[in-house]
Design an enzyme around this catalytic site. Structure first.
Site, PDB file in Angstrom:
ATOM      1  N   ASP A 130      -2.212   3.732  13.227  1.00  0.00           N
ATOM      2  CA  ASP A 130      -2.633   2.950  12.064  1.00  0.00           C
ATOM      3  C   ASP A 130      -4.063   2.466  12.293  1.00  0.00           C
ATOM      4  O   ASP A 130      -4.481   2.284  13.435  1.00  0.00           O
ATOM      5  CB  ASP A 130      -1.742   1.704  11.907  1.00  0.00           C
ATOM      6  CG  ASP A 130      -0.358   2.035  11.368  1.00  0.00           C
ATOM      7  OD1 ASP A 130      -0.150   3.158  10.874  1.00  0.00           O
ATOM      8  OD2 ASP A 130       0.526   1.150  11.445  1.00  0.00           O
ATOM      9  N   GLN A 159      -9.691   4.506   6.137  1.00  0.00           N
ATOM     10  CA  GLN A 159      -9.589   3.566   5.006  1.00  0.00           C
ATOM     11  C   GLN A 159     -10.711   3.809   3.999  1.00  0.00           C
ATOM     12  O   GLN A 159     -11.896   3.744   4.352  1.00  0.00           O
ATOM     13  CB  GLN A 159      -9.681   2.132   5.544  1.00  0.00           C
ATOM     14  CG  GLN A 159      -8.554   1.770   6.505  1.00  0.00           C
ATOM     15  CD  GLN A 159      -8.976   0.716   7.517  1.00  0.00           C
ATOM     16  OE1 GLN A 159     -10.096   0.747   8.016  1.00  0.00           O
ATOM     17  NE2 GLN A 159      -8.072  -0.204   7.830  1.00  0.00           N
ATOM     18  N   ARG A 180      -4.371  10.299   7.712  1.00  0.00           N
ATOM     19  CA  ARG A 180      -3.729   9.590   6.598  1.00  0.00           C
ATOM     20  C   ARG A 180      -4.838   8.805   5.896  1.00  0.00           C
ATOM     21  O   ARG A 180      -5.532   8.014   6.551  1.00  0.00           O
ATOM     22  CB  ARG A 180      -2.666   8.615   7.104  1.00  0.00           C
ATOM     23  CG  ARG A 180      -2.102   7.707   5.994  1.00  0.00           C
ATOM     24  CD  ARG A 180      -1.462   6.444   6.527  1.00  0.00           C
ATOM     25  NE  ARG A 180      -0.264   6.684   7.294  1.00  0.00           N
ATOM     26  CZ  ARG A 180       0.172   5.839   8.244  1.00  0.00           C
ATOM     27  NH1 ARG A 180      -0.498   4.744   8.533  1.00  0.00           N
ATOM     28  NH2 ARG A 180       1.275   6.115   8.913  1.00  0.00           N
ATOM     29  N   LYS A 183      -6.263   2.948   1.220  1.00  0.00           N
ATOM     30  CA  LYS A 183      -7.409   2.181   0.697  1.00  0.00           C
ATOM     31  C   LYS A 183      -7.938   1.195   1.735  1.00  0.00           C
ATOM     32  O   LYS A 183      -9.124   0.960   1.814  1.00  0.00           O
ATOM     33  CB  LYS A 183      -6.992   1.433  -0.572  1.00  0.00           C
ATOM     34  CG  LYS A 183      -6.780   2.347  -1.761  1.00  0.00           C
ATOM     35  CD  LYS A 183      -6.659   1.552  -3.049  1.00  0.00           C
ATOM     36  CE  LYS A 183      -6.236   2.454  -4.193  1.00  0.00           C
ATOM     37  NZ  LYS A 183      -6.080   1.710  -5.460  1.00  0.00           N
ATOM     38  N   GLY A 184      -7.029   0.592   2.517  1.00  0.00           N
ATOM     39  CA  GLY A 184      -7.449  -0.419   3.490  1.00  0.00           C
ATOM     40  C   GLY A 184      -6.869  -1.767   3.123  1.00  0.00           C
ATOM     41  O   GLY A 184      -6.931  -2.174   1.961  1.00  0.00           O
ATOM     42  N   THR A 222      -0.680   5.951  -0.821  1.00  0.00           N
ATOM     43  CA  THR A 222      -1.015   5.021  -1.910  1.00  0.00           C
ATOM     44  C   THR A 222       0.185   4.849  -2.839  1.00  0.00           C
ATOM     45  O   THR A 222       1.041   5.729  -2.926  1.00  0.00           O
ATOM     46  CB  THR A 222      -2.215   5.562  -2.735  1.00  0.00           C
ATOM     47  OG1 THR A 222      -2.542   4.631  -3.766  1.00  0.00           O
ATOM     48  CG2 THR A 222      -1.936   6.917  -3.369  1.00  0.00           C
ATOM     49  N   HIS A 223       0.214   3.685  -3.525  1.00  0.00           N
ATOM     50  CA  HIS A 223       1.211   3.481  -4.587  1.00  0.00           C
ATOM     51  C   HIS A 223       0.510   3.460  -5.934  1.00  0.00           C
ATOM     52  O   HIS A 223       1.106   3.096  -6.947  1.00  0.00           O
ATOM     53  CB  HIS A 223       1.941   2.152  -4.393  1.00  0.00           C
ATOM     54  CG  HIS A 223       2.301   1.881  -2.966  1.00  0.00           C
ATOM     55  ND1 HIS A 223       1.515   1.147  -2.131  1.00  0.00           N
ATOM     56  CD2 HIS A 223       3.345   2.301  -2.244  1.00  0.00           C
ATOM     57  CE1 HIS A 223       2.063   1.104  -0.927  1.00  0.00           C
ATOM     58  NE2 HIS A 223       3.166   1.805  -0.965  1.00  0.00           N
ATOM     59  N   ARG A 284       0.010  -9.242   4.352  1.00  0.00           N
ATOM     60  CA  ARG A 284      -0.877  -8.221   3.775  1.00  0.00           C
ATOM     61  C   ARG A 284      -0.241  -7.605   2.527  1.00  0.00           C
ATOM     62  O   ARG A 284      -0.926  -7.293   1.561  1.00  0.00           O
ATOM     63  CB  ARG A 284      -1.198  -7.138   4.816  1.00  0.00           C
ATOM     64  CG  ARG A 284      -2.148  -7.624   5.915  1.00  0.00           C
ATOM     65  CD  ARG A 284      -2.757  -6.468   6.691  1.00  0.00           C
ATOM     66  NE  ARG A 284      -1.798  -5.755   7.506  1.00  0.00           N
ATOM     67  CZ  ARG A 284      -1.465  -6.079   8.761  1.00  0.00           C
ATOM     68  NH1 ARG A 284      -2.030  -7.119   9.344  1.00  0.00           N
ATOM     69  NH2 ARG A 284      -0.588  -5.366   9.429  1.00  0.00           N
TER      70      ARG A 284
HETATM   71  C1  LIG Z   1       2.121   4.825   4.241  1.00  0.00           C
HETATM   72  C2  LIG Z   1       1.027   3.806   4.242  1.00  0.00           C
HETATM   73  C3  LIG Z   1       0.377   3.519   5.431  1.00  0.00           C
HETATM   74  C4  LIG Z   1      -0.663   2.594   5.454  1.00  0.00           C
HETATM   75  N1  LIG Z   1      -1.364   2.398   6.621  1.00  0.00           N
HETATM   76  C5  LIG Z   1      -2.437   1.588   6.617  1.00  0.00           C
HETATM   77  C6  LIG Z   1      -3.286   1.467   7.748  1.00  0.00           C
HETATM   78  O1  LIG Z   1      -3.068   2.089   8.774  1.00  0.00           O
HETATM   79  N2  LIG Z   1      -4.343   0.628   7.658  1.00  0.00           N
HETATM   80  C7  LIG Z   1      -4.627  -0.087   6.526  1.00  0.00           C
HETATM   81  O2  LIG Z   1      -5.628  -0.822   6.498  1.00  0.00           O
HETATM   82  N3  LIG Z   1      -3.824   0.001   5.452  1.00  0.00           N
HETATM   83  C8  LIG Z   1      -2.762   0.805   5.462  1.00  0.00           C
HETATM   84  N4  LIG Z   1      -1.979   0.913   4.337  1.00  0.00           N
HETATM   85  C9  LIG Z   1      -2.144  -0.048   3.231  1.00  0.00           C
HETATM   86  C10 LIG Z   1      -3.203   0.400   2.251  1.00  0.00           C
HETATM   87  O3  LIG Z   1      -4.472   0.347   2.845  1.00  0.00           O
HETATM   88  C11 LIG Z   1      -3.214  -0.472   0.996  1.00  0.00           C
HETATM   89  O4  LIG Z   1      -3.474  -1.807   1.350  1.00  0.00           O
HETATM   90  C12 LIG Z   1      -1.912  -0.447   0.202  1.00  0.00           C
HETATM   91  O5  LIG Z   1      -1.356   0.824   0.183  1.00  0.00           O
HETATM   92  C13 LIG Z   1      -2.162  -0.874  -1.247  1.00  0.00           C
HETATM   93  O6  LIG Z   1      -3.054   0.024  -1.845  1.00  0.00           O
HETATM   94  P1  LIG Z   1      -2.606   1.101  -2.957  1.00  0.00           P
HETATM   95  O7  LIG Z   1      -3.224   2.398  -2.570  1.00  0.00           O
HETATM   96  O8  LIG Z   1      -1.150   1.106  -3.089  1.00  0.00           O
HETATM   97  O9  LIG Z   1      -3.383   0.661  -4.255  1.00  0.00           O
HETATM   98  P2  LIG Z   1      -3.569  -0.736  -5.006  1.00  0.00           P
HETATM   99  O10 LIG Z   1      -4.707  -0.539  -5.928  1.00  0.00           O
HETATM  100  O11 LIG Z   1      -3.632  -1.860  -4.034  1.00  0.00           O
HETATM  101  O12 LIG Z   1      -2.223  -0.863  -5.791  1.00  0.00           O
HETATM  102  C14 LIG Z   1      -1.894   0.026  -6.848  1.00  0.00           C
HETATM  103  C15 LIG Z   1      -0.526  -0.359  -7.390  1.00  0.00           C
HETATM  104  O13 LIG Z   1       0.460  -0.127  -6.379  1.00  0.00           O
HETATM  105  C16 LIG Z   1       1.435  -1.141  -6.379  1.00  0.00           C
HETATM  106  N5  LIG Z   1       1.353  -1.906  -5.116  1.00  0.00           N
HETATM  107  C17 LIG Z   1       0.385  -1.827  -4.172  1.00  0.00           C
HETATM  108  N6  LIG Z   1       0.649  -2.655  -3.150  1.00  0.00           N
HETATM  109  C18 LIG Z   1       1.793  -3.296  -3.466  1.00  0.00           C
HETATM  110  C19 LIG Z   1       2.579  -4.286  -2.824  1.00  0.00           C
HETATM  111  N7  LIG Z   1       2.240  -4.806  -1.634  1.00  0.00           N
HETATM  112  N8  LIG Z   1       3.704  -4.722  -3.435  1.00  0.00           N
HETATM  113  C20 LIG Z   1       4.088  -4.205  -4.618  1.00  0.00           C
HETATM  114  N9  LIG Z   1       3.375  -3.261  -5.291  1.00  0.00           N
HETATM  115  C21 LIG Z   1       2.244  -2.813  -4.720  1.00  0.00           C
HETATM  116  C22 LIG Z   1       1.099  -2.047  -7.551  1.00  0.00           C
HETATM  117  O14 LIG Z   1       1.797  -1.563  -8.666  1.00  0.00           O
HETATM  118  C23 LIG Z   1      -0.383  -1.843  -7.714  1.00  0.00           C
HETATM  119  O15 LIG Z   1      -0.841  -2.110  -9.014  1.00  0.00           O
HETATM  120  C24 LIG Z   1      -0.991   1.884   4.276  1.00  0.00           C
HETATM  121  C25 LIG Z   1      -0.346   2.178   3.082  1.00  0.00           C
HETATM  122  C26 LIG Z   1       0.627   3.132   3.044  1.00  0.00           C
HETATM  123  C27 LIG Z   1       1.271   3.458   1.742  1.00  0.00           C
END
Ligand SMILES: Cc1cc2nc3c(=O)[nH]c(=O)nc-3n(C[C@H](O)[C@H](O)[C@H](O)COP(=O)(O)OP(=O)(O)OC[C@H]3O[C@@H](n4cnc5c(N)ncnc54)[C@H](O)[C@@H]3O)c2cc1C
Length: 303
Positions: A130, A159, A180, A183-184, A222-223, A284
């Site tokens: 990570d 990220q 992987r 976004k961060g 990403t979600h 987070r």
């Molecule tokens: C498998 C995986 C591994 C990851 N590993 C790392 C890592 O090693 N280092 C790091 O810095 N980050 C990591 N992350 C976290 C990542 O950086 C983001 O902070 C996180 O995924 C939210 O960003 P998003 O791409 O979902 O988009 P966003 O723009 O934040 O969210 C888009 C939509 O997704 C949904 N969503 C997002 N987050 C949430 C939440 N917490 N609860 C409910 N709904 C939500 C909401 O509907 C939101 O509108 C990881 C994420 C994933 C999925």
């Protein structure tokens, strides 16, 4: 502002001690973690793999400041790999280098990582490092390289919010690394990271295209339905098959999208965290989506 405040709280020891002590804290965190013990995580992994998802298991913990704690974390990971193999469960693992001693000594983190990679080879698993906050990016990349594990055993995270990521990705792709892209999740100053979501998203799409075009098997984590749609569209336009990359999402987040992608024939890997050190991870997740705070407050009122 709220995001920044929650990320600030994610590093506060006093609130961590308070929340972690009470059953209520554990109940709230339960939306995002698969339990405090390996048993709960194994149950979650079985259920998810039964539904057709791939998984990566994370033993929660970070910023370890004693060598013995870093070695304990390493041993937990060795035990996880043995357990998964014994039960015939196909799972990757995700590790944080500060949990393996990065803040004590890079060489210690590297030794611990190598031990985990050697066991992963024996157990036919895969280790993903990570990425933590930007203070650790250089050291994390150095340890990743120093571990000298082949790409089918060890991968890394990049990220999209960091300005440096395009350069890092170019270098990593040059040595065949499996990446992987996310976004961060940390609080970063504007000197190192895009402050605006629109810029982070644009950079994510640009980096995703580089990864998919590289021909290696990478993970798009990403979600965000817009990021998912952009990935699907790019893959379709370039004739990149669904078996040449995977989507990754966090346990308990975006469940409908997870199932939908699976039904459409994409590989979806769920990041399954477990353990007692859930506080920072949980905060987070709250910071990522302000609506989660409402959910927290509703539960507090219900007691
Ligand atoms: C498998 C995986 C591994 C990851 N590993 C790392 C890592 O090693 N280092 C790091 O810095 N980050 C990591 N992350 C976290 C990542 O950086 C983001 O902070 C996180 O995924 C939210 O960003 P998003 O791409 O979902 O988009 P966003 O723009 O934040 O969210 C888009 C939509 O997704 C949904 N969503 C997002 N987050 C949430 C939440 N917490 N609860 C409910 N709904 C939500 C909401 O509907 C939101 O509108 C990881 C994420 C994933 C999925």
């Amino acid at each position: 502002m709220l995001r920044s405040f929650l990320l600030y709280l994610s590093e506060r020891q006093a609130l961590k001690n308070l929340l972690s002590r009470y059953a209520l804290g554990r109940r709230l965190a339960g939306r995002f973690i698969a339990g405090e013990e390996l048993e709960g995580a194994v149950r979650a992994v079985r259920r998810l793999t039964g539904e057709g998802f791939a998984v990566t298991l994370d033993y929660l913990g970070e910023s370890v400041h004693e060598t013995r704690h870093a070695e304990q974390a390493r041993d937990v990971y060795l035990g996880i790999l043995d357990r998964l193999e014994a039960e015939g469960i196909q799972s990757h693992i995700s590790v944080k280098l500060t949990q393996l001693g990065l803040e004590i000594d890079e060489a210690l983190a590297c030794r611990n990582l190598r031990a985990i990679c050697e066991r992963a080879v024996r157990c036919r698993s895969f280790v993903r490092i990570d990425m933590e906050n930007s203070a650790h990016t250089d050291a994390t990349l150095r340890v990743f390289r120093a571990a000298q594990a082949p790409p089918e055993v060890l991968g890394i995270v990049i990220q999209a919010y960091l300005y440096r990521s395009e350069t890092d990705i170019a270098e990593l792709l040059g040595c065949g690394a499996r990446i992987r892209l996310c976004k961060g999740a940390y609080k970063e100053p504007p000197e190192v990271a895009f402050p605006r979501k629109a810029d982070v998203d644009a950079n994510f799409v640009m980096l995703m295209e580089k990864l998919l075009a590289s021909g290696h098997c990478h993970a798009i984590a990403t979600h965000d339905s817009k990021m998912v749609a952009a990935t699907r569209e790019f893959a379709r336009a370039r004739g990149i098959g669904a078996d040449r990359f995977e989507f990754q999402m966090l346990f308990g987040i975006g469940r409908r999208m997870q199932r939908d992608l699976l039904r459409k024939g994409y590989r979806v890997r769920i990041y399954v965290p477990y353990g007692k050190q859930w506080y920072s991870y949980f905060m987070r997740r709250l910071a990522e989506r302000p609506a989660n705070l409402l959910f927290l407050l509703k539960n507090l009122v219900r007691g």
